[in-house]
Design a protein around this motif. Structure first.
Motif, PDB file in Angstrom:
ATOM      1  N   LEU A 165      27.742  52.700  44.025  1.00  0.00           N
ATOM      2  CA  LEU A 165      27.069  51.981  45.108  1.00  0.00           C
ATOM      3  C   LEU A 165      28.003  51.796  46.311  1.00  0.00           C
ATOM      4  O   LEU A 165      27.586  51.956  47.456  1.00  0.00           O
ATOM      5  N   CYS A 193      12.455  44.230  53.046  1.00  0.00           N
ATOM      6  CA  CYS A 193      13.787  43.647  52.882  1.00  0.00           C
ATOM      7  C   CYS A 193      13.837  42.155  53.193  1.00  0.00           C
ATOM      8  O   CYS A 193      14.927  41.585  53.275  1.00  0.00           O
ATOM      9  N   ARG A 241      18.947  42.557  42.916  1.00  0.00           N
ATOM     10  CA  ARG A 241      19.500  43.905  42.825  1.00  0.00           C
ATOM     11  C   ARG A 241      20.348  44.213  44.046  1.00  0.00           C
ATOM     12  O   ARG A 241      19.943  43.932  45.172  1.00  0.00           O
ATOM     13  N   GLN A 257      21.766  46.878  46.646  1.00  0.00           N
ATOM     14  CA  GLN A 257      21.331  48.165  47.165  1.00  0.00           C
ATOM     15  C   GLN A 257      21.878  48.380  48.564  1.00  0.00           C
ATOM     16  O   GLN A 257      22.268  47.427  49.240  1.00  0.00           O
ATOM     17  N   GLU A 279      28.114  55.071  47.957  1.00  0.00           N
ATOM     18  CA  GLU A 279      26.891  55.287  48.734  1.00  0.00           C
ATOM     19  C   GLU A 279      26.980  54.592  50.089  1.00  0.00           C
ATOM     20  O   GLU A 279      26.584  55.148  51.115  1.00  0.00           O
TER      21      GLU A 279
END
Length: 83
Positions: free
Chosen positions: A7, A41, A27, A29, A10
């Protein structure tokens, strides 16, 4: 919530410095800045932007060890927030 090396990688691979690592509905992200204003969001907590991460690391291409360290540091910071 799982902030891991993948992550963080990313986030570093994102083309925009304002792309952010966020917590949304428990979570972690990676989300582009423009998407943060969307209904999808709504309620997201921004943890760190790509630009801030690069500043913190001093490089956009950290070693695998640095990725592991920063992922652990971010997990710890989020855990201390009670997320």
């Amino acid at each position: 919530m799982m902030i891991d090396e993948a992550l963080v990688g990313e986030l570093l691979d994102a083309p925009q410095d304002d792309t952010a690592l966020v917590l949304l509905e428990g979570r972690a992200q990676v989300v582009e800045r423009a998407a943060l204003d969307s209904d999808r969001c709504r309620g997201a907590a921004v943890i760190l932007s790509r630009g801030d991460l690069v500043d913190r690391l001093g490089t956009p291409s950290p070693s695998p060890e640095e990725l592991t360290r920063i992922a652990a540091s971010l997990r710890d910071a989020v855990a201390k927030l009670g997320a």
